[in-house]
Design a protein around this motif. Structure first.
Motif, PDB file in Angstrom:
ATOM      1  N   LYS A   1      -2.371  10.665   2.409  1.00  0.00           N
ATOM      2  CA  LYS A   1      -0.983  10.290   2.717  1.00  0.00           C
ATOM      3  C   LYS A   1      -0.686   8.858   2.304  1.00  0.00           C
ATOM      4  O   LYS A   1       0.461   8.521   1.980  1.00  0.00           O
ATOM      5  CB  LYS A   1      -0.712  10.492   4.205  1.00  0.00           C
ATOM      6  CG  LYS A   1      -0.640  11.952   4.621  1.00  0.00           C
ATOM      7  CD  LYS A   1      -0.467  12.096   6.131  1.00  0.00           C
ATOM      8  CE  LYS A   1      -0.430  13.559   6.560  1.00  0.00           C
ATOM      9  NZ  LYS A   1      -0.335  13.706   8.030  1.00  0.00           N
ATOM     10  N   GLN A   2      -1.698   8.001   2.316  1.00  0.00           N
ATOM     11  CA  GLN A   2      -1.496   6.603   1.913  1.00  0.00           C
ATOM     12  C   GLN A   2      -1.007   6.490   0.470  1.00  0.00           C
ATOM     13  O   GLN A   2      -0.367   5.515   0.099  1.00  0.00           O
ATOM     14  CB  GLN A   2      -2.798   5.815   2.062  1.00  0.00           C
ATOM     15  CG  GLN A   2      -3.241   5.587   3.497  1.00  0.00           C
ATOM     16  CD  GLN A   2      -4.605   4.934   3.582  1.00  0.00           C
ATOM     17  OE1 GLN A   2      -5.132   4.428   2.594  1.00  0.00           O
ATOM     18  NE2 GLN A   2      -5.197   4.949   4.782  1.00  0.00           N
TER      19      GLN A   2
ATOM     20  N   THR B   1      -4.632  14.791  13.182  1.00  0.00           N
ATOM     21  CA  THR B   1      -4.784  14.378  11.793  1.00  0.00           C
ATOM     22  C   THR B   1      -6.242  14.122  11.466  1.00  0.00           C
ATOM     23  O   THR B   1      -6.943  13.414  12.192  1.00  0.00           O
ATOM     24  CB  THR B   1      -3.969  13.099  11.506  1.00  0.00           C
ATOM     25  OG1 THR B   1      -2.609  13.315  11.859  1.00  0.00           O
ATOM     26  CG2 THR B   1      -4.050  12.738  10.023  1.00  0.00           C
TER      27      THR B   1
ATOM     28  N   ASP C   1      -5.264  11.306   6.293  1.00  0.00           N
ATOM     29  CA  ASP C   1      -4.729   9.948   6.366  1.00  0.00           C
ATOM     30  C   ASP C   1      -4.869   9.222   5.033  1.00  0.00           C
ATOM     31  O   ASP C   1      -3.960   8.517   4.589  1.00  0.00           O
ATOM     32  CB  ASP C   1      -5.448   9.146   7.460  1.00  0.00           C
ATOM     33  CG  ASP C   1      -5.056   9.594   8.861  1.00  0.00           C
ATOM     34  OD1 ASP C   1      -3.930  10.112   9.014  1.00  0.00           O
ATOM     35  OD2 ASP C   1      -5.869   9.441   9.787  1.00  0.00           O
TER      36      ASP C   1
END
Length: 386
Positions: free
Chosen positions: A95-96, A87, A92
């Motif tokens: 995606k949050q 990733t 990241d």
């Protein structure tokens, strides 16, 4: 700040580009100072960009709009170096906010990087594998190159705004746009024209193959505007005018082609062969129409076997022997002619327009094969050629 991107295909705003803008003490939007400082490190740039990314993600959250995010070549490599497992850091962050990665387009800037093209291409491939779309910014600017374009094979090619502006006045830049259009078709990329500031520039962009449009004419950078109707009401009528204009141009071209073909069909395409040279009656061609500028004959392999007959006046022409035995098969119209002959050998064929450097005009080529197997080519200039 977010600037809208309009889709010609969907007739709507489909994306926004995240731009690093701040308001000064007077409330005027200016570029984030670090973006103008060449000494700022890739690490610091990534820190700033990640903060801006989170602000932009909040704006498009719970929408289907795509978000274009700028990333320099060095930042692409930094993403790989700072990855955890499979990733990347930017994945990241996205995606949050519960946003699909394919809703984000990574726009690789034109800046030169510390690594070679192969390393950059590998880093871009990692982003693509994560699900991100890939755009290449400012194609056509001085620092961009075809090697990077070929190595990355972006989903979207953003055309340098200076080329768009210059193409309106200068024929050479129109040719560059046509070349980039052909490249985009060959690698399956969309063309995005940015910096559009006028109706004329919008027309030039669409005429040059734009499927995506961006610029002050459509909308300035703003916080975010869910009401896209204002932009659609502005752009859609302009596109309708463009299509109406193009249809009229096409109808005019077809009428011209029919007229010239009818005239050419009245001729007898007799040839007399003397050794490796073919003799024809050029006067019969030049008296047909004043727009006919050149006539010559080739064999089936594209080698010129007649003199090159060129118009000099309303009724006069010269016989140029210097092109005898020159092969024209490399010209784009030649094998299109061959293909068309196989389809319909009885009628005259016509090429797409091309720019003739000698005549400094757009030219179309009419062609036909006589019963002896020789190909006749007739060059005709188009009106209003710049």
């Amino acid at each position: 700040m977010l600037q809208p991107i309009f889709s010609v295909e969907e007739q709507n705003v489909v994306a926004y580009e995240s731009l690093g803008r701040i308001r000064d003490e007077r409330g005027v939007l200016t570029v984030v100072p670090e973006f103008l400082d060449p000494t700022v490190s890739a690490h610091r740039m990534s820190e700033i960009d990640r903060v801006l990314l989170q602000v932009a993600l909040q704006r498009i959250q719970n929408t289907n709009d795509q978000l274009f995010v700028n990333m320099s070549p060095d930042q692409v490599i930094l993403e790989y170096e700072e990855s955890r497992g499979n990733t990347l850091p930017i994945a990241d962050i996205v995606k949050q906010y519960g946003i699909p990665l394919n809703q984000i387009v990574i726009e690789i800037t034109e800046k030169s990087g510390s690594f070679g093209t192969d390393v950059l291409a590998a880093g871009v491939e990692l982003l693509r594998e994560q699900g991100f779309g890939i755009a290449l910014d400012d194609v056509g600017s001085e620092s961009s190159n075809l090697e990077r374009l070929g190595a990355i094979k972006p989903d979207i090619i953003k055309i340098d705004l200076n080329i768009l502006k210059k193409s309106i006045e200068k024929r050479e830049y129109q040719s560059i746009l046509e070349y980039l259009k052909q490249i985009s078709l060959s690698i399956g990329s969309q063309l995005l024209f940015e910096g559009i500031e006028s109706e004329k520039e919008l027309y030039q962009a669409v005429s040059s193959g734009a499927s995506l449009l961006q610029g002050y004419f459509l909308g300035r950078p703003q916080e975010y505007n869910e009401d896209k109707k204002i932009i659609c009401d502005l752009v859609s009528p302009q596109l309708q005018k463009y299509h109406e204009t193009k249809r009229k141009e096409v109808a005019k071209e077809i009428e011209l082609e029919k007229l010239i073909k009818t005239k050419l069909m009245s001729l007898s395409l007799k040839t007399i062969q003397l050794d490796n040279r073919v003799i024809i009656d050029p006067h019969s061609f030049f008296k047909l129409d004043p727009a006919i500028k050149r006539v010559y004959v080739t064999d089936w392999q594209g080698t010129q076997v007649s003199p090159y007959y060129e118009r000099t006046s309303d009724s006069g022409f010269v016989e140029n022997m210097s092109f005898l035995q020159k092969n024209w098969s490399y010209m784009p119209f030649f094998y299109k002619h061959v293909k068309q002959v196989f389809r319909d050998e009885k009628n005259w064929q016509v090429s797409d327009p091309y720019w003739d450097k000698t005549l400094k005009k757009n030219v179309i080529v009419f062609s036909h094969v006589n019963e002896m197997g020789f190909s006749f080519f007739v060059d005709l200039v188009l009106e209003d050629s710049k």
